[in-house]
Design a protein around this motif. Structure first.
Motif, PDB file in Angstrom:
ATOM      1  N   MET A 167      12.218  29.184 -88.698  1.00  0.00           N
ATOM      2  CA  MET A 167      11.426  28.394 -87.769  1.00  0.00           C
ATOM      3  C   MET A 167      10.299  27.691 -88.537  1.00  0.00           C
ATOM      4  O   MET A 167       9.618  28.310 -89.348  1.00  0.00           O
ATOM      5  CB  MET A 167      10.856  29.326 -86.697  1.00  0.00           C
ATOM      6  N   PRO A 168      10.076  26.415 -88.271  1.00  0.00           N
ATOM      7  CA  PRO A 168       9.011  25.672 -88.966  1.00  0.00           C
ATOM      8  C   PRO A 168       7.626  26.222 -88.610  1.00  0.00           C
ATOM      9  O   PRO A 168       7.394  26.704 -87.508  1.00  0.00           O
ATOM     10  CB  PRO A 168       9.155  24.241 -88.439  1.00  0.00           C
ATOM     11  N   LYS A 169       6.714  26.131 -89.574  1.00  0.00           N
ATOM     12  CA  LYS A 169       5.343  26.584 -89.352  1.00  0.00           C
ATOM     13  C   LYS A 169       4.529  25.513 -88.640  1.00  0.00           C
ATOM     14  O   LYS A 169       4.746  24.321 -88.823  1.00  0.00           O
ATOM     15  CB  LYS A 169       4.654  26.898 -90.680  1.00  0.00           C
ATOM     16  N   THR A 170       3.578  25.984 -87.864  1.00  0.00           N
ATOM     17  CA  THR A 170       2.643  25.086 -87.191  1.00  0.00           C
ATOM     18  C   THR A 170       1.308  25.116 -87.939  1.00  0.00           C
ATOM     19  O   THR A 170       1.077  25.994 -88.793  1.00  0.00           O
ATOM     20  CB  THR A 170       2.390  25.541 -85.739  1.00  0.00           C
ATOM     21  N   MET A 171       0.426  24.224 -87.565  1.00  0.00           N
ATOM     22  CA  MET A 171      -0.920  24.220 -88.130  1.00  0.00           C
ATOM     23  C   MET A 171      -1.597  25.560 -87.859  1.00  0.00           C
ATOM     24  O   MET A 171      -2.268  26.117 -88.732  1.00  0.00           O
ATOM     25  CB  MET A 171      -1.729  23.061 -87.540  1.00  0.00           C
ATOM     26  N   GLN A 172      -1.429  26.094 -86.675  1.00  0.00           N
ATOM     27  CA  GLN A 172      -2.026  27.392 -86.334  1.00  0.00           C
ATOM     28  C   GLN A 172      -1.519  28.497 -87.255  1.00  0.00           C
ATOM     29  O   GLN A 172      -2.276  29.390 -87.627  1.00  0.00           O
ATOM     30  CB  GLN A 172      -1.739  27.748 -84.877  1.00  0.00           C
ATOM     31  N   ASP A 173      -0.231  28.434 -87.623  1.00  0.00           N
ATOM     32  CA  ASP A 173       0.324  29.419 -88.550  1.00  0.00           C
ATOM     33  C   ASP A 173      -0.368  29.339 -89.904  1.00  0.00           C
ATOM     34  O   ASP A 173      -0.739  30.357 -90.485  1.00  0.00           O
ATOM     35  CB  ASP A 173       1.828  29.208 -88.750  1.00  0.00           C
ATOM     36  N   PHE A 174      -0.538  28.117 -90.400  1.00  0.00           N
ATOM     37  CA  PHE A 174      -1.192  27.930 -91.699  1.00  0.00           C
ATOM     38  C   PHE A 174      -2.636  28.425 -91.667  1.00  0.00           C
ATOM     39  O   PHE A 174      -3.105  29.070 -92.601  1.00  0.00           O
ATOM     40  CB  PHE A 174      -1.147  26.463 -92.136  1.00  0.00           C
ATOM     41  N   VAL A 175      -3.347  28.119 -90.594  1.00  0.00           N
ATOM     42  CA  VAL A 175      -4.743  28.537 -90.472  1.00  0.00           C
ATOM     43  C   VAL A 175      -4.836  30.064 -90.388  1.00  0.00           C
ATOM     44  O   VAL A 175      -5.683  30.674 -91.048  1.00  0.00           O
ATOM     45  CB  VAL A 175      -5.430  27.858 -89.269  1.00  0.00           C
ATOM     46  N   ALA A 176      -3.962  30.688 -89.620  1.00  0.00           N
ATOM     47  CA  ALA A 176      -3.963  32.153 -89.507  1.00  0.00           C
ATOM     48  C   ALA A 176      -3.695  32.800 -90.864  1.00  0.00           C
ATOM     49  O   ALA A 176      -4.365  33.767 -91.245  1.00  0.00           O
ATOM     50  CB  ALA A 176      -2.933  32.607 -88.475  1.00  0.00           C
ATOM     51  N   GLU A 177      -2.740  32.284 -91.603  1.00  0.00           N
ATOM     52  CA  GLU A 177      -2.441  32.813 -92.936  1.00  0.00           C
ATOM     53  C   GLU A 177      -3.630  32.610 -93.873  1.00  0.00           C
ATOM     54  O   GLU A 177      -3.960  33.498 -94.670  1.00  0.00           O
ATOM     55  CB  GLU A 177      -1.202  32.130 -93.514  1.00  0.00           C
ATOM     56  N   ALA A 178      -4.275  31.455 -93.765  1.00  0.00           N
ATOM     57  CA  ALA A 178      -5.429  31.168 -94.614  1.00  0.00           C
ATOM     58  C   ALA A 178      -6.559  32.148 -94.330  1.00  0.00           C
ATOM     59  O   ALA A 178      -7.203  32.660 -95.248  1.00  0.00           O
ATOM     60  CB  ALA A 178      -5.894  29.730 -94.390  1.00  0.00           C
ATOM     61  N   ARG A 179      -6.805  32.439 -93.069  1.00  0.00           N
ATOM     62  CA  ARG A 179      -7.879  33.377 -92.709  1.00  0.00           C
ATOM     63  C   ARG A 179      -7.568  34.783 -93.205  1.00  0.00           C
ATOM     64  O   ARG A 179      -8.471  35.520 -93.593  1.00  0.00           O
ATOM     65  CB  ARG A 179      -8.126  33.357 -91.214  1.00  0.00           C
ATOM     66  N   SER A 220     -13.269  34.737 -91.209  1.00  0.00           N
ATOM     67  CA  SER A 220     -14.361  33.772 -91.330  1.00  0.00           C
ATOM     68  C   SER A 220     -15.704  34.487 -91.299  1.00  0.00           C
ATOM     69  O   SER A 220     -15.794  35.668 -90.995  1.00  0.00           O
ATOM     70  CB  SER A 220     -14.268  32.733 -90.217  1.00  0.00           C
ATOM     71  N   ILE A 221     -16.737  33.735 -91.606  1.00  0.00           N
ATOM     72  CA  ILE A 221     -18.101  34.248 -91.599  1.00  0.00           C
ATOM     73  C   ILE A 221     -18.868  33.537 -90.488  1.00  0.00           C
ATOM     74  O   ILE A 221     -18.623  32.348 -90.227  1.00  0.00           O
ATOM     75  CB  ILE A 221     -18.768  34.045 -92.973  1.00  0.00           C
TER      76      ILE A 221
END
Length: 129
Positions: free
Chosen positions: A1-13, A19-20
């Motif tokens: 399944m393709p990743k969404t922007m939300q997926d990328f942001v969640a992985e980044a966090r 976050s701070i």
């Protein structure tokens, strides 16, 4: 399944440990918004500005034309607190910096969260003051 922007942001966090809060963001604040956003919405006093599209080049320690303040933070192990408009770009940028050996965390809520926490913003066209 393709990743969404939300997926990328969640992985980044996850990579940065989350976050701070704006109230806890002391030291080097890195603003990754575009220049027109700074002009329109204002800027955080003393924040370093590197647009997201230039981050990897400016943060690269082997780049003699890189951003010296970033390089110094990395060398000294000082945290970099990353800011954008809402928090998504900051999360992606902080994850990239983490992969490059920096201690970096996005600032929760971006510039909006910064303002809501009563932190200073200068300039801009006045619509958010």
């Amino acid at each position: 399944m393709p990743k969404t922007m939300q997926d990328f942001v969640a992985e980044a966090r996850e990579k940065t440990g989350g976050s701070i809060s704006p109230g806890d963001a002391e030291g080097l604040v890195l603003d990754v918004r575009e220049a027109h956003e700074l002009a329109d919405d204002g800027r955080v006093p003393d924040a370093l500005h590197v647009a997201r599209g230039y981050l990897e080049a400016k943060a690269d320690l082997t780049n003699e034309g890189g951003e010296k303040a970033l390089h110094a933070a990395q060398a000294e192990g000082r945290p970099v607190h990353v800011l954008c408009a809402s928090g998504a770009r900051a999360s992606l940028a902080a994850a990239t910096l983490t992969e490059m050996g920096y201690v970096a965390r996005p600032i929760e809520g971006g510039l909006k969260g910064w303002r809501e926490a009563g932190r200073p913003v200068e300039g801009g066209k006045g619509r958010h003051r």
